[in-house]
Design an enzyme around this catalytic site. Structure first.
Site, short mmCIF file in Angstrom:
data_model
loop_
_atom_site.label_atom_id
_atom_site.label_comp_id
_atom_site.label_asym_id
_atom_site.label_seq_id
_atom_site.Cartn_x
_atom_site.Cartn_y
_atom_site.Cartn_z
CB ALA A 136 -1.13 0.21 1.14
CB THR A 137 -0.03 4.56 -1.69
OG1 THR A 137 0.63 3.66 -3.52
CG2 THR A 137 1.14 6.04 -1.91
N GLY A 138 0.24 4.26 1.65
CA GLY A 138 -0.04 4.29 3.20
C GLY A 138 1.99 3.83 3.24
CB VAL A 182 4.23 7.56 2.99
CG1 VAL A 182 4.38 8.50 4.08
CG2 VAL A 182 3.81 7.74 1.37
CG HIS A 209 3.16 3.48 -5.22
ND1 HIS A 209 2.16 2.82 -3.93
CD2 HIS A 209 4.23 2.71 -5.71
CE1 HIS A 209 2.30 1.54 -3.86
NE2 HIS A 209 3.59 1.29 -4.54
CD GLU A 215 7.31 10.06 7.66
OE1 GLU A 215 7.59 10.60 8.62
OE2 GLU A 215 5.72 9.15 7.51
#
Length: 144
Positions: free
Chosen positions: A41-43, A46, A77, A50
């Site tokens: 997932a893109t979330g 991220v 992405h 980080e």
């Protein structure tokens, strides 16, 4: 912050994508996410980028008294990554402006680049930050 926190720092970080980091796990409350493909997932991506930046910084901060928080993300992405693949993140610290830090990141899944972009973080005093959050929570409870 230590004197070693300088532009040009690099770090390579690896993480094997588990099934729990796919789209359907991002917001289990969303029926729409449950119907999405079983890919990284893109979330979560991220968060992984980080994490790689935090790992880059940690030896150069007075951890855990000093920490950092993300303030800006600008990542692509570019390719889907199924669970089980190893993602390698390459981080380069490009700018130090007081407490503000800027990074260039790229991620690759072993077959193709999946992401690239920039990330900004700010160095914080962890105790002071927690106090501010507690004060905000108390104000919200009174307003609520």
């Amino acid at each position: 912050m230590k004197d070693t926190l300088q532009p040009g720092l690099t770090h390579t970080f690896q993480f094997r994508i588990p099934a729990t980091k796919t789209v359907r796990h991002l917001y289990p409350e969303s029926a729409m996410f449950q119907d999405m493909p079983d890919v990284f997932a893109t979330g979560f991506m991220v968060g992984l980028l980080e994490w790689a930046c935090i790992e880059t910084l940690r030896p150069h901060l007075d951890w855990p008294v000093e920490q950092s928080l993300g303030t800006q993300v600008n990542f692509s992405h570019e390719a889907a990554t199924p669970p089980g693949m190893m993602v390698t993140v390459n981080v380069r610290l490009t700018e130090v402006d007081g407490r503000r830090l800027r990074f260039h990141v790229e991620a690759h899944d072993g077959l193709e680049r999946i992401s690239q972009g920039t990330h900004e973080r700010v160095v914080i005093d962890a105790a002071r930050f927690r106090d501010k959050v507690a004060q905000k929570a108390a104000r919200a409870a009174k307003a609520g």
